[in-house]
Write an enzyme that holds these catalytic residues in place. Structure first.
Site, PDB file in Angstrom:
ATOM      1  N   ALA A 196     -17.006   5.307  34.297  1.00 24.55           N
ATOM      2  CA  ALA A 196     -16.774   3.963  34.815  1.00 24.55           C
ATOM      3  C   ALA A 196     -15.611   3.958  35.799  1.00 24.55           C
ATOM      4  O   ALA A 196     -15.723   3.417  36.905  1.00 24.55           O
ATOM      5  CB  ALA A 196     -16.510   2.998  33.658  1.00 24.55           C
ATOM      6  N   GLY A 197     -14.502   4.575  35.425  1.00 24.41           N
ATOM      7  CA  GLY A 197     -13.316   4.545  36.268  1.00 24.41           C
ATOM      8  C   GLY A 197     -13.486   5.351  37.543  1.00 24.41           C
ATOM      9  O   GLY A 197     -13.115   4.895  38.634  1.00 24.41           O
ATOM     10  N   ARG A 203     -30.224   4.415  16.377  1.00 26.34           N
ATOM     11  CA  ARG A 203     -29.180   5.149  15.658  1.00 26.34           C
ATOM     12  C   ARG A 203     -28.722   4.468  14.379  1.00 26.34           C
ATOM     13  O   ARG A 203     -28.493   5.124  13.378  1.00 26.34           O
ATOM     14  CB  ARG A 203     -27.985   5.303  16.584  1.00 26.34           C
ATOM     15  CG  ARG A 203     -28.316   6.203  17.722  1.00 26.34           C
ATOM     16  CD  ARG A 203     -27.189   6.305  18.706  1.00 26.34           C
ATOM     17  NE  ARG A 203     -27.583   7.264  19.730  1.00 26.34           N
ATOM     18  CZ  ARG A 203     -26.858   7.548  20.791  1.00 26.34           C
ATOM     19  NH1 ARG A 203     -25.714   6.944  20.988  1.00 26.34           N
ATOM     20  NH2 ARG A 203     -27.277   8.437  21.660  1.00 26.34           N
TER      21      ARG A 203
HETATM   22  C1  LIG Z   1     -19.975  13.586  22.200  1.00 26.08           C
HETATM   23  C2  LIG Z   1     -20.508  12.402  22.939  1.00 26.08           C
HETATM   24  C3  LIG Z   1     -21.750  12.460  23.552  1.00 26.08           C
HETATM   25  C4  LIG Z   1     -22.263  11.369  24.244  1.00 26.08           C
HETATM   26  N1  LIG Z   1     -23.497  11.467  24.823  1.00 26.08           N
HETATM   27  C5  LIG Z   1     -23.974  10.415  25.521  1.00 26.08           C
HETATM   28  C6  LIG Z   1     -25.241  10.501  26.172  1.00 26.08           C
HETATM   29  O1  LIG Z   1     -25.927  11.520  26.122  1.00 26.08           O
HETATM   30  N2  LIG Z   1     -25.681   9.436  26.864  1.00 26.08           N
HETATM   31  C7  LIG Z   1     -24.942   8.288  26.951  1.00 26.08           C
HETATM   32  O2  LIG Z   1     -25.383   7.380  27.624  1.00 26.08           O
HETATM   33  N3  LIG Z   1     -23.748   8.187  26.357  1.00 26.08           N
HETATM   34  C8  LIG Z   1     -23.239   9.218  25.641  1.00 26.08           C
HETATM   35  N4  LIG Z   1     -22.020   9.103  25.025  1.00 26.08           N
HETATM   36  C9  LIG Z   1     -21.191   7.913  25.254  1.00 26.08           C
HETATM   37  C10 LIG Z   1     -20.512   8.006  26.605  1.00 26.08           C
HETATM   38  O3  LIG Z   1     -20.151   9.338  26.873  1.00 26.08           O
HETATM   39  C11 LIG Z   1     -19.254   7.169  26.717  1.00 26.08           C
HETATM   40  O4  LIG Z   1     -19.487   5.902  26.228  1.00 26.08           O
HETATM   41  C12 LIG Z   1     -18.852   7.043  28.161  1.00 26.08           C
HETATM   42  O5  LIG Z   1     -18.753   8.301  28.759  1.00 26.08           O
HETATM   43  C13 LIG Z   1     -17.550   6.294  28.318  1.00 26.08           C
HETATM   44  O6  LIG Z   1     -17.159   6.326  29.671  1.00 26.08           O
HETATM   45  P1  LIG Z   1     -15.939   5.506  30.189  1.00 26.08           P
HETATM   46  O7  LIG Z   1     -15.838   5.787  31.640  1.00 26.08           O
HETATM   47  O8  LIG Z   1     -16.070   4.109  29.773  1.00 26.08           O
HETATM   48  O9  LIG Z   1     -14.667   6.081  29.417  1.00 26.08           O
HETATM   49  P2  LIG Z   1     -14.110   7.561  29.197  1.00 26.08           P
HETATM   50  O10 LIG Z   1     -14.980   8.601  29.748  1.00 26.08           O
HETATM   51  O11 LIG Z   1     -13.734   7.627  27.766  1.00 26.08           O
HETATM   52  O12 LIG Z   1     -12.814   7.614  30.076  1.00 26.08           O
HETATM   53  C14 LIG Z   1     -11.641   6.980  29.740  1.00 26.08           C
HETATM   54  C15 LIG Z   1     -10.633   7.251  30.804  1.00 26.08           C
HETATM   55  O13 LIG Z   1      -9.528   6.405  30.629  1.00 26.08           O
HETATM   56  C16 LIG Z   1      -8.340   7.124  30.676  1.00 26.08           C
HETATM   57  N5  LIG Z   1      -7.383   6.400  29.862  1.00 26.08           N
HETATM   58  C17 LIG Z   1      -7.573   5.850  28.629  1.00 26.08           C
HETATM   59  N6  LIG Z   1      -6.481   5.206  28.235  1.00 26.08           N
HETATM   60  C18 LIG Z   1      -5.580   5.345  29.222  1.00 26.08           C
HETATM   61  C19 LIG Z   1      -4.252   4.879  29.403  1.00 26.08           C
HETATM   62  N7  LIG Z   1      -3.640   4.134  28.490  1.00 26.08           N
HETATM   63  N8  LIG Z   1      -3.615   5.221  30.548  1.00 26.08           N
HETATM   64  C20 LIG Z   1      -4.222   5.966  31.505  1.00 26.08           C
HETATM   65  N9  LIG Z   1      -5.480   6.399  31.375  1.00 26.08           N
HETATM   66  C21 LIG Z   1      -6.147   6.098  30.251  1.00 26.08           C
HETATM   67  C22 LIG Z   1      -8.679   8.508  30.237  1.00 26.08           C
HETATM   68  O14 LIG Z   1      -7.765   9.426  30.771  1.00 26.08           O
HETATM   69  C23 LIG Z   1     -10.071   8.659  30.827  1.00 26.08           C
HETATM   70  O15 LIG Z   1      -9.947   9.086  32.160  1.00 26.08           O
HETATM   71  C24 LIG Z   1     -21.508  10.192  24.316  1.00 26.08           C
HETATM   72  C25 LIG Z   1     -20.267  10.121  23.697  1.00 26.08           C
HETATM   73  C26 LIG Z   1     -19.785  11.204  22.981  1.00 26.08           C
HETATM   74  C27 LIG Z   1     -18.503  11.061  22.241  1.00 26.08           C
END
Ligand SMILES: Cc1cc2nc3c(=O)[nH]c(=O)nc-3n(C[C@H](O)[C@H](O)[C@H](O)COP(=O)(O)OP(=O)(O)OC[C@H]3O[C@@H](n4cnc5c(N)ncnc54)[C@H](O)[C@@H]3O)c2cc1C
Ligand code: SF4
Ligand code: FES
Lengths: 248, 667
Positions: free
Chosen positions: B45-46, B338
Site C-alpha cells: 500500500a505504501g 478461512r
Molecule cells: C505470511 C503471510 C502471507 C500472506 N499471503 C498473502 C497472499 O498470498 N495474498 C494476499 O492477498 N495477502 C496475503 N497476506 C496478507 C498481506 O501480505 C498483507 O495484508 C499486506 O501485505 C499488507 O500490506 P501493507 O502495505 O498494508 O502493510 P505492510 O506490508 O505490513 O507494510 C507496513 C509498512 O509500514 C511500515 N511501518 C509500520 N509502522 C511504522 C512506523 N510506526 N513508522 C514507520 N514505518 C512503519 C513498515 O516499515 C512497512 O514498510 C499474507 C500475510 C502474511 C503474514
C-alpha cells in the site's frame, strides 16, 4: 544442548569492535538460529546487559533482513537457507559458534551484527526498473504472451532477497550476483527491452561507485546465496554490458 | 464530535467510482509541486501510493522501520492476488468478485468500497506485468491462475509461493525510480511515533531515527498511514516480527477512530507451534488447499496412537480418515473460507482428534493430488502401464513446480518431507480486518490523515478472502488514494510549506521523548517480551478463535493488569541516542497493551458472531457463526477518550442495496 557463542560486539559505526564469549544452555534442536539468539538476549537482559543487535523481520527467509556470518559462512552451514531458517539441529551439543556481521567496505557495520546495506537500494534506484507510470493505462496483461521458460527464468532471478550474502561470501566483496539478478530479470522480459542498455550501464556504474569489488569468477556468491541465484546471471549481465558499451 | 460520514457517492453502484473521480476536486500538475505528502509504510500500500503520488507530481517523504523499503512485511505474502480478469472464462466478473468479497466478509463491509476494489482489480495485473513482475504463465505464454478459498472461480494470479515478494519488488522499483528523480525522499530505519495536528488537520509526524536515536519533526500537507496490520498483538502470528500498531494507534490517540478492532483472521494452514521459545508462526499458503486434503483420524484411538508415535499417518487406511471439510461442506470442500476452516480444525482438535504431540494439529495431505497429477503426466507422456512409483515421481514433480518453495520451507522448519508424509497444520493469527476507520476517500476522521492497505478497515468486513489483501493494498495505493487525496489537498495549494516550529510540533516531540525516556528510566526487572508473551496468551485464550462474555470480561481486566505491571516493571536496556531494538519493541508493546483492551471491548460489545469473530453465544445448531443483522449491521468505530475501556462507540450503519443479506453457506 549447551553452546559457546563468540559474537562480534561493536557499539556503533565508529567504535572499535571485538569478539565476546557467551554461554547458552537448554537450546532445543527445533529452535531456529534466531530463536537461539533470542534466548541469549533474554539472558543478557536478565543480567542487566545490552542484548546483541541484529537485523531480522520476517523470520521465514524472504525479507532478506537477517545477515549473520556464522562459522565463516554467510547464513551458516546449510545450503539455500537464510539465518532465520537455519535450525539448531544443524549444530551439536558443546559446539562453539562464531557469529559476525557481513564484512565489506560497502556494508559498514552500524552496531554488533547490523550493517548498512543501503548501497543495494541505490543500485536499484540507478536503473533497476521499467520506466512505466502507475496510471493503469497500460496494455492488457495478456497482450504480450511470454514463453513460460523465459517467465520462469526471469522469476528465478527475481527471487533474490537482497540480503547481501553474495557480497559477504566474496573475497573481493563484489556485488555482481545481486546486480546481475535484477538486470537479468528485466532483460529476459519484453517489458525490460527498451531500457536494457541504459539500465545495465547505470547499475554497473553505481555498483562501482559504492565501492564493491571486482568479480573474479570464483563463484562463492552463488554457492552461499540462500536463493541459489545462478552464476548464469552474471554471464548474461556481462554480455549485456559489453553489448551496451560498444553501442554507447 | 466528529460525525461519521462515509461519503459514499450517489448513483448506481457500477458508476459510483467513475462518477466520483470526475466530480471530486483535483490539484493541477503545477500546484502538485507545491504540496508535500508523508507516506508511512513501504509495503504494497505504501510503496504503491508513494510511487503514484510522486509520479503525479507531489513531493513525497516515505518512512519505513526496516533497513530498506523492499523488506516491508508484504514481501512475505505467498499465495497470490485476485483480479476479475476472467482469463479462465469461468464466468468471473467484477460483480462476482464484489459479491464473493462481501459474502466472504460475512456482510460487514461497505458495498461501495468493495465494488470499487473489484473494479480496479484487473488494472493491477496490467500494471504489474508492465513493471516486469514475473507472474506464473502457462505453456502458451499467457498468465496462469489458481483458486483460493471461498470462491468457485479461478481468479488468483501468482508467482509460485512468492507473489508478495514479486509484487512488492515491482512497487519498490517504481518507488526507486522516483527516489532517483528526487520526487520521493526515503527515510529507512525511521519509526513514526506520533501524528501532529495543526488546526485540526494532520500536518506531519514525529519520527525516531532508529540508528542515531534522534527524534525528528516532519511536516507535510497530508499524512498517509500504510503501516500494516496489528496481528502481533497476539505475540505469535504469521506477521513479521516488527509488524506493529504504533502508527495507527498514535493516530487513534490523536482522534482517528479505530474500526472493528476485534475482526481478526485466524488462518487455518500454519505450522503448529513446537515450544515456548517460539517467536513466530509460519504460514503455509492457502493455495495449498487447491491440492491438499485436510483430515484427522476418524477414531480417537488412532489419533492417540499417532500422537504417541505408535502409528504413522501414511499407514492409516482411507476409510479410517475423516476429511471433515469435505464431509461438512460438500460444495466448497477444502476451499471453504478461512474462518470456517479454522474453526473446523479447532473443533476436531478440541474433540480429541488432533495429531501432533500438543494435540493441536491436523493433516494437509497431498498424496491424492500427487497420484492424480502423476496419472495425468503418465498419459501425456504415453507411458505404458506405469508403476505406482513412477506415477508418484511424476506427480511429485508437478506438485513441486506449483508449491516447491513452500514444501522446502516446511521441511526446513519441521525436518519432515511433505511429499512423503502429510503436512501438519494448525490455525494461527494472520491478518487484521479491523483498522483505522476511513471514508470512501480513504480519509480517517482526522482531516488530512489517510489510511491504506491493512492499516485501514475498509474492504474485508469480518473475514478476508485469500489473495485479497495484496489486491486491496495495491488498489488503494496505485488507483484509489492518489486520486481521492486530491479532494483534500486542493484546499492547500496556497498553504505553503508546513513549518515544524509550531507549538503543536514542539509539544508532540516532547510527548514522544518523555514516553521513551520513561521506558528507559523505568529500570524494572522484566524484559519487554515477557509482557508481550503474557498479553499474547490472554488474547489467544480469551479473545482468539472462539469468544464468550465471561472470557472477554476477564481479558479486559487481565490486559489492564499486564499494562500496569509493564509500566512498573519493564526493563529496557541501552539509551535513547543509539540503535536500540529493545526500546523499539517496548514502545510498540506499550501500544499493543492499549489496543488489546479496546480489541476485547469491541469483541464483548458485538454479541453476534460474524466471519472471524465467533461468539459462542451466537451460533447455529451446526455450530456455524450466526449473525444478528437486526442489531449489528454496522461498523464499530471507536473514539479515544483517554482510556481504552472508556472508548466511545460510533456506528456506521451498513446499507446493502446490491447484495441481499443472507446466512453464509458453503455447504
Ligand atoms: C505470511 C503471510 C502471507 C500472506 N499471503 C498473502 C497472499 O498470498 N495474498 C494476499 O492477498 N495477502 C496475503 N497476506 C496478507 C498481506 O501480505 C498483507 O495484508 C499486506 O501485505 C499488507 O500490506 P501493507 O502495505 O498494508 O502493510 P505492510 O506490508 O505490513 O507494510 C507496513 C509498512 O509500514 C511500515 N511501518 C509500520 N509502522 C511504522 C512506523 N510506526 N513508522 C514507520 N514505518 C512503519 C513498515 O516499515 C512497512 O514498510 C499474507 C500475510 C502474511 C503474514
Ligand atoms: S543474490 Fe543471493 S546472496 Fe546476493 S543478495 Fe540476492 S539473495 Fe542474497
Ligand atoms: S528475517 Fe527475513 S529473511 Fe531472515
Amino acid at each position: 544442548m549447551k553452546l559457546t557463542l563468540k559474537i562480534w560486539r561493536q557499539k556503533n559505526a565508529t567504535a572499535q569492535g571485538k569478539m565476546e564469549t557467551y554461554q547458552v544452555s537448554d537450546i532445543s534442536e527445533h529452535m531456529s538460529f534466531l530463536e537461539m539468539m533470542d534466548v541469549l538476549n533474554e539472558q543478557l537482559i536478565a543480567e542487566g546487559k545490552e542484548p546483541v543487535a541484529f537485523d531480522h523481520d520476517c523470520r521465514e527467509g524472504i525479507c532478506g533482513s537477517c545477515s549473520m556470518y556464522i562459522n565463516g559462512q554467510p547464513h551458516g552451514p546449510r545450503q539455500a537457507t537464510t539465518t532465520c531458517q537455519l535450525h539448531m539441529r544443524e549444530f551439536n551439543d558443546g559446539d562453539t559458534i562464531y557469529i559476525e556481521p557481513w564484512r565489506a567496505k560497502a556494508f559498514p557495520v552500524m552496531k554488533d551484527l547490523v550493517v548498512d546495506r543501503s548501497a543495494f537500494d541505490r543500485i536499484i534506484q540507478s536503473g533497476g526498473y521499467v520506466s512505466v507510470n502507475t496510471s493503469g493505462n497500460t496494455l492488457d496483461a495478456n497482450a504480450i504472451p511470454i514463453p513460460k521458460e523465459d517467465a520462469d527464468e526471469a522469476f528465478n532471478a527475481a527471487t533474490c532477497i537482497g540480503c547481501g550474502a553474495c557480497v559477504a561470501a566474496c573475497k573481493n566483496a563484489s556485488a555482481m550476483l545481486f546486480v546481475s539478478a535484477k538486470v537479468s530479470q528485466l532483460s529476459l522480459l519484453p517489458q525490460g527491452q527498451v531500457e536494457r542498455k541504459e539500465r545495465v550501464l547505470n547499475m554497473v556504474d553505481q555498483m562501482d561507485k559504492e565501492g564493491f569489488g571486482n568479480c573474479t569468477n570464483t563463484g562463492a556468491c552463488s554457492v552461499e546465496c540462500p536463493k541459489e541465484i545462478s552464476l548464469e546471471n552474471i554471464a548474461r549481465m556481462n554480455r549485456d554490458y559489453l553489448a551496451a558499451s560498444v553501442t554507447k | 464530535m466528529t460525525k461519521l460520514d462515509s461519503k459514499i457517492p450517489e448513483g448506481p453502484i457500477a458508476q459510483k467510482w467513475e462518477h466520483h473521480k470526475s466530480s471530486i476536486n483535483v490539484v493541477s500538475p503545477a500546484n502538485k509541486r507545491l504540496i508535500d505528502v508523508i507516506v508511512v509504510g513501504s509495503g504494497l500500500a505504501g510503496a504503491s501510493a508513494a510511487a503514484s503520488l510522486a509520479e503525479m507530481g507531489y513531493n513525497v517523504k516515505n518512512f519505513c522501520f526496516q533497513d530498506s523499503p523492499r523488506r516491508a512485511h508484504s514481501i512475505a505474502a505467498q499465495g497470490g492476488i485476485n483480479a476479475a480478469k476472467n482469463y479462465q472464462n469461468d464466468g468471473d466478473s467484477v460483480y462476482r468478485l464484489f459479491y464473493d468479497t462481501v459474502k466472504g466478509g460475512d456482510y460487514r463491509a461497505r458495498e461501495a468500497n468493495v465494488y470499487r476494489l473489484a473494479e480496479v482489480s484487473a488494472n493491477i495485473i496490467d500494471q504489474c506485468v508492465a513493471q516486469g513482475v514475473p507472474f506464473a504463465r502457462e505453456y502458451g505464454g499467457l498468465l496462469d491462475n489458481r483458486s483460493f478459498g471461498g470462491v468457485l472461480v479461478s481468479r488468483t494470479f501468482y508467482a509460485k509461493g512468492q507473489t508478495g515478494q514479486q509484487l512488492l519488488l515491482g512497487a519498490y522499483s517504481a518507488m526507486s525510480r522516483q527516489i532517483n528523480k528526487g520526487k520521493i525522499k526515503m527515510y529507512n530505519r525511521h519509526e513514526m511515533l506520533d501524528l501532529v495536528l495543526v488546526d485540526g488537520k494532520a500536518r506531519g509526524i514525529i519520527a525516531r531515527n532508529l540508528v542515531t536515536g534522534e527524534i525528528e519533526r516532519h511536516g507535510a500537507h497530508a499524512v498517509v498511514l500504510a503501516s500494516g496490520g496489528y496481528g502481533n498483538v497476539f505475540f505469535l502470528s504469521t506477521n513479521a516480527m516488527g509488524s506493529n500498531v504504533t502508527a495507527a494507534w498514535r493516530a487513534h490517540r490523536r482522534g482517528a477512530f479505530f474500526a472493528n478492532p476485534c475482526f481478526t483472521q485466524i488462518h487455518p494452514t500454519c505450522m503448529p507451534r513446537s515450544g515456548d521459545y517460539q517467536s513466530k508462526l509460519t504460514l503455509m499458503s492457502e493455495s495449498l488447499r487447491n491440492d491438499g486434503r485436510i483430515w484427522v483420524p476418524k477414531e480417537e484411538e488412532d489419533a492417540q496412537a499417532i500422537r504417541e508415535g505408535r502409528l504413522k499417518p501414511t499407514d492409516l487406511p482411507e476409510e479410517k480418515r475423516d476429511y471433515y471439510l469435505e464431509r461438512r461442506y460438500p460444495a466448497f470442500g477444502n476451499l471453504v473460507p478461512r474462518d470456517v476452516a479454522s474453526r473446523a480444525a479447532k473443533e476436531r482438535c478440541d474433540a480429541g482428534y488432533g495429531v501432533n504431540k500438543t494435540g493441536e494439529a491436523v493433516y494437509l495431505d497431498f498424496s491424492s493430488a500427487i497420484m492424480r497429477y502423476g496419472r495425468e503426466q503418465a498419459t501425456v507422456q504415453k507411458l505404458d502401464n506405469p508403476t505406482d512409483d513412477q506415477i508418484r515421481a511424476l506427480g511429485e514433480k508437478v506438485v513441486a513446480s506449483k508449491y516447491g518453495n513452500l514444501f522446502e520451507m516446511y521441511e526446513k522448519i519441521n525436518a519432515e518431507n511433505p511429499y512423503k508424509t502429510p503436512m501438519m497444520i494448525y490455525p494461527a493469527v494472520h491478518y487484521t480486518m479491523g483498522g483505522l476507520w476511513v471514508d470512501y476517500n480513504l480519509m480517517t476522521t482526522i482531516p488530512g490523515c489517510f489510511a491504506a492497505g491493512e492499516a485501514n478497515f475498509s474492504d474485508h468486513g469480518a473475514n478476508r478472502l485469500g489473495a485479497s489483501a495484496l489486491m486491496q493494498g495495491l488498489a488503494d495505493g496505485y488507483f484509489v488514494l492518489p486520486y481521492t487525496i486530491g479532494d483534500f489537498l486542493s484546499h492547500d495549494i496556497r498553504t505553503g510549506p508546513i513549518s515544524t516550529d509550531s507549538p503543536e510540533f514542539e509539544q508532540a516531540e516532547k510527548d514522544v521523548r518523555q514516553h521513551l525516556e520513561s521506558l528507559l528510566n523505568n529500570k524494572g526487572s522484566k524484559s519487554v517480551d515477557y509482557f508481550h508473551k503474557r498479553l499474547g496468551k490472554v488474547m489467544w485464550d480469551k479473545v482468539g478463535m472462539s469468544r464468550n462474555e465471561q472470557g472477554l470480561k476477564e481479558a479486559l481486566d487481565e490486559i489492564r493488569q499486564i499494562r500496569e505491571e509493564f509500566y512498573k516493571d519493564v526493563f529496557v536496556p541501552g539509551s535513547l541516542d543509539e540503535l536500540n531494538p529493545e526500546l523499539e519493541k517496548a514502545s510498540r508493546v506499550a501500544d499493543f497493551l492499549e489496543l488489546g483492551e479496546l480489541f476485547a471491548k469491541d469483541a464483548l460489545e458485538r454479541t453476534e458472531s460474524c466471519g472471524g469473530h465467533f461468539r459462542e453465544e451466537s451460533q447455529t445448531e451446526e455450530g456455524e457463526a450466526l449473525r444478528d443483522d437486526e442489531n449489528f449491521t454496522f461498523v464499530s468505530a471507536w473514539e479515544w477518550t483517554g482510556d481504552p475501556r472508556e472508548s466511545k462507540l460510533h456506528k456506521e450503519e451498513l446499507v446493502f442495496n446490491d447484495i441481499e443479506l443472507k446466512q453464509r453457506s458453503y455447504k
